[in-house]
Motif scaffolding. Structure first.
Motif, short mmCIF file in Angstrom:
data_model
loop_
_atom_site.label_atom_id
_atom_site.label_comp_id
_atom_site.label_asym_id
_atom_site.label_seq_id
_atom_site.Cartn_x
_atom_site.Cartn_y
_atom_site.Cartn_z
N ALA A 269 15.72 -9.39 -31.52
CA ALA A 269 15.07 -9.20 -30.22
C ALA A 269 13.61 -9.63 -30.25
CB ALA A 269 15.16 -7.73 -29.82
N LEU A 270 13.06 -9.84 -31.46
CA LEU A 270 11.64 -10.20 -31.58
C LEU A 270 11.42 -11.69 -31.82
CD1 LEU A 270 10.35 -7.28 -33.86
CD2 LEU A 270 10.56 -7.35 -31.37
N MET A 271 12.50 -12.46 -31.94
CA MET A 271 12.31 -13.87 -32.30
C MET A 271 12.31 -14.80 -31.10
SD MET A 271 15.92 -14.68 -34.20
CE MET A 271 17.49 -14.77 -33.31
N GLY A 272 12.53 -14.25 -29.89
CA GLY A 272 12.52 -15.09 -28.70
C GLY A 272 13.55 -16.19 -28.79
N ASP A 273 13.17 -17.39 -28.37
CA ASP A 273 14.08 -18.54 -28.42
C ASP A 273 13.94 -19.36 -29.70
OD1 ASP A 273 15.02 -17.91 -25.86
OD2 ASP A 273 13.41 -19.07 -24.90
N GLN A 274 13.17 -18.85 -30.65
CA GLN A 274 12.89 -19.63 -31.86
C GLN A 274 14.10 -19.73 -32.78
OE1 GLN A 274 8.16 -18.61 -32.60
NE2 GLN A 274 9.70 -17.28 -33.52
N GLY A 275 14.95 -18.71 -32.78
CA GLY A 275 16.09 -18.71 -33.68
C GLY A 275 15.78 -18.11 -35.04
N TYR A 276 14.50 -17.80 -35.29
CA TYR A 276 14.12 -17.24 -36.58
C TYR A 276 12.69 -16.71 -36.47
CZ TYR A 276 12.94 -16.80 -41.53
OH TYR A 276 12.54 -16.29 -42.75
N GLY A 277 12.39 -15.67 -37.24
CA GLY A 277 11.01 -15.21 -37.36
C GLY A 277 10.54 -14.37 -36.19
N GLY B 137 15.98 -6.16 -39.24
CA GLY B 137 15.27 -7.25 -39.92
C GLY B 137 15.99 -8.58 -39.87
N GLY B 138 17.01 -8.67 -39.01
CA GLY B 138 17.85 -9.86 -38.99
C GLY B 138 17.16 -11.14 -38.59
N ASN B 139 15.98 -11.06 -37.97
CA ASN B 139 15.22 -12.26 -37.62
C ASN B 139 14.55 -12.89 -38.84
OD1 ASN B 139 13.62 -9.85 -37.60
ND2 ASN B 139 11.94 -11.05 -36.76
N VAL B 140 14.46 -12.11 -39.93
CA VAL B 140 13.82 -12.61 -41.15
C VAL B 140 14.85 -12.74 -42.27
CG1 VAL B 140 12.03 -12.18 -42.89
CG2 VAL B 140 11.63 -11.54 -40.50
N PHE B 141 15.57 -11.65 -42.53
CA PHE B 141 16.59 -11.69 -43.59
C PHE B 141 17.57 -10.55 -43.36
CE2 PHE B 141 18.49 -10.82 -47.70
CZ PHE B 141 18.72 -12.09 -48.19
N ARG B 142 18.85 -10.88 -43.44
CA ARG B 142 19.90 -9.88 -43.29
C ARG B 142 20.62 -9.73 -44.63
NH1 ARG B 142 22.24 -7.69 -38.95
NH2 ARG B 142 21.28 -9.19 -37.53
N GLY B 143 20.56 -8.53 -45.19
CA GLY B 143 21.12 -8.29 -46.51
C GLY B 143 22.58 -8.64 -46.63
N LEU B 144 23.36 -8.28 -45.60
CA LEU B 144 24.80 -8.52 -45.67
C LEU B 144 25.12 -10.00 -45.72
CD1 LEU B 144 27.38 -6.87 -45.81
CD2 LEU B 144 27.55 -7.02 -43.32
N SER B 145 24.39 -10.81 -44.92
CA SER B 145 24.64 -12.25 -44.93
C SER B 145 24.18 -12.87 -46.24
CB SER B 145 23.94 -12.92 -43.75
OG SER B 145 22.53 -12.77 -43.84
N GLY B 146 23.10 -12.32 -46.82
CA GLY B 146 22.66 -12.81 -48.12
C GLY B 146 23.70 -12.54 -49.19
N ALA B 147 24.30 -11.34 -49.14
CA ALA B 147 25.34 -10.99 -50.10
C ALA B 147 26.56 -11.88 -49.92
CB ALA B 147 25.72 -9.52 -49.95
#
Length: 244
Positions: free
Chosen positions: A23-31, A60-70
């Motif tokens: 919700a914090l990354m706007g239209d950027q897709g990341y960050g 924290g999914g706009n920066v890093f999502r633990g489950l996807s990293g795993a």
């Protein structure tokens, strides 16, 4: 605005708001997208002005999502800790945006990092709320294998919040299927915890729903993108889904 004046606008005294990192990354897709963070902060301020005591948990999914990293081969515990650190970054960004709006806040981390955030001490956090500071709880529960949904539900219970408000991006409640993909998706006005679990409705993870159910903590899902939506929902207006 005094608390006495606020009481006519909402029946809630203390609430938890859970928003995703996305919700914090706007239209950027990341960050992080500063104008989007500012917009969310303004929404929080409108509710704070009612005299409502506010807790927050941000994913924290706009920066890093633990489950996807795993899922990509990273060791799960390490990935989850990285995800927790991402939530601290988001919490600090939201703190800055809120304090720019004149709203005093405290970032409270489940993982000690004293230079940037307070450690989690329940009594101290309650006192911050009583002083009308917004408490942003970061780093999840401090343990791997638990999501920020579970952290929000846990902290909401510990802080004696009256409800969890879950702000979604462009979705005004809970549907039987993804309304952004299916035109015939049906929205629920109200649904039980057990229905959410049985139908596997994508609201929160099962652990969080079960914890809310066992403590009779209502969950209200609404569209965070709607200007004035959060304040309106607190006053019983607008479109939303209630889980109880």
């Amino acid at each position: 605005m005094s608390d006495a004046a606020a009481s006519s606008d909402t029946t809630f005294n203390r609430v938890m708001i859970k928003i995703s990192g996305e919700a914090l990354m706007g239209d950027q897709g990341y960050g992080l997208h500063p104008p989007t963070i500012e917009k969310v902060a303004k929404e929080i301020k409108t509710v704070h002005e009612l005299g409502v005591e506010i807790c927050m948990v941000i994913g924290g999914g706009n920066v890093f999502r633990g489950l996807s990293g795993a899922a990509q081969g990273m060791e799960r515990t390490t990935a989850d800790y990285m995800g927790m650190l991402a939530t601290v970054m988001n919490a600090l960004a939201m703190q800055s945006a809120l304090e720019t709006q004149g709203v005093f806040t405290r970032v409270i981390s489940a993982i000690r990092m004293d230079e940037v955030a307070e450690p989690y001490i329940r009594r101290r956090a309650v006192r911050h709320l009583e002083k009308k500071r917004v408490c942003i709880f970061a780093a999840g529960t401090g343990n791997p294998y638990f999501t920020t949904d579970t952290a929000a539900t846990l902290r909401a219970n510990e802080m004696a919040c009256e409800a969890i408000f879950m702000g979604k991006n462009g979705v005004d409640g809970i549907y039987d299927k993804d309304p952004q993909q299916f035109d015939d998706a049906v929205r629920y006005d109200e649904v039980s915890y057990d229905e959410v679990l049985a139908k596997r409705l994508k609201v929160m993870d099962a652990s969080a729903i079960a914890l809310a159910r066992d403590n009779n903590l209502p969950l209200i899902v609404f569209n965070m993108d709607e200007p004035g939506g959060f304040r309106g929902i607190l006053a019983g207006r607008g479109t939303y889904t209630k889980v109880s």
